[in-house]
Design a protein around this motif. Structure first.
Motif, short mmCIF file in Angstrom:
data_model
loop_
_atom_site.label_atom_id
_atom_site.label_comp_id
_atom_site.label_asym_id
_atom_site.label_seq_id
_atom_site.Cartn_x
_atom_site.Cartn_y
_atom_site.Cartn_z
N LEU A 147 0.83 -1.20 0.00
CA LEU A 147 0.00 0.00 0.00
C LEU A 147 0.87 1.25 0.00
O LEU A 147 0.62 2.20 -0.76
N ARG A 151 0.68 3.57 -3.39
CA ARG A 151 0.01 4.86 -3.23
C ARG A 151 0.98 5.99 -2.87
O ARG A 151 0.55 7.14 -2.75
N ARG A 177 -6.97 1.07 3.00
CA ARG A 177 -7.07 1.25 1.54
C ARG A 177 -8.09 2.33 1.21
O ARG A 177 -7.93 3.08 0.24
N GLY A 181 -6.67 5.34 -0.64
CA GLY A 181 -7.03 5.12 -2.03
C GLY A 181 -7.63 6.37 -2.64
O GLY A 181 -8.02 7.30 -1.93
#
Length: 213
Positions: A147, A151, A177, A181
């Motif tokens: 992650l 990201r 997330r 996200g």
């Protein structure tokens, strides 16, 4: 001497001199270290009588990572060396794709502690390993690193992990997330209008007509 294996001859010499000399003097005369001398005093067994070191009994869990990721990196930079505070030759960006395929490799990774980009990630792994089965703990930890990698939120995610762990909770991947996200409401709407096949046929017909002329 330190760094060398003690021979049967050296051990016999030490035991001989030890009868009339102190440990330090006997060790010096036998050319062995003081620490080795004290070890010999506790276990008086000749080196040749020791069992040979046990070989590897399980497949190397790091083999696919080392061959696929580390070796090409070292070949690309043959002058690279590990020293002092710059000894983190391989970071999680280099191996995250391989770890995603085999998360359990993280459990026995030699450089695991140096793989974590920030202390919060190591703390999360330690907490997960204490409270979850090894397989699940490794899976969650690898997904946390993924992650951060995907990201670009390494620092922000570390701060969120610290708040979660301080509250005595485990990281929630789905919630994280959602936090890091992209917001679906802010994603641009892209409309793609496909060209008619008749346009291509017209272009091809013009090209053939030009060649014929």
């Amino acid at each position: 001497m330190p760094g060398r294996h003690v021979t049967d001859h050296q051990m016999r010499l030490f035991m001989k001199y030890r009868q009339t000399h102190s440990v330090e003097v006997a060790a010096a005369k036998a050319s062995i270290s003081r620490a080795t001398a004290f070890r010999i005093e506790k276990e008086q067994r000749l080196p040749s009588q020791n069992k040979p070191p046990r070989g590897r009994r399980r497949p190397d869990p790091l083999e696919h990572i080392f061959d696929a990721e580390v070796v090409p990196l070292l070949k690309a930079a043959p002058g690279i060396r590990a020293s002092g505070k710059h000894d983190q030759v391989v970071n999680y960006h280099h191996v995250i794709h391989s770890l995603r395929k085999k998360p359990m490799a993280l459990l026995n990774l030699v450089y695991r502690d140096k793989l974590f980009p920030r202390p919060e990630y190591r703390r999360a792994f330690d907490t997960l390993i204490e409270q979850l089965p090894d397989r699940q703990a490794c899976k969650v930890t690898v997904e946390l690193l993924a992650l951060a990698h995907d990201r670009g939120c390494e620092r922000e995610l570390a701060e969120e992990l610290a708040r979660t762990l301080d509250a005595r909770k485990l990281p929630d991947l789905m919630a994280l997330r959602a936090i890091f996200g992209p917001d679906p409401d802010q994603l641009p709407t892209v409309h793609v209008q496909l060209a008619s096949l008749n346009s291509y046929e017209a272009l091809m017909g013009s090209a053939y007509a030009g060649e014929a002329a």
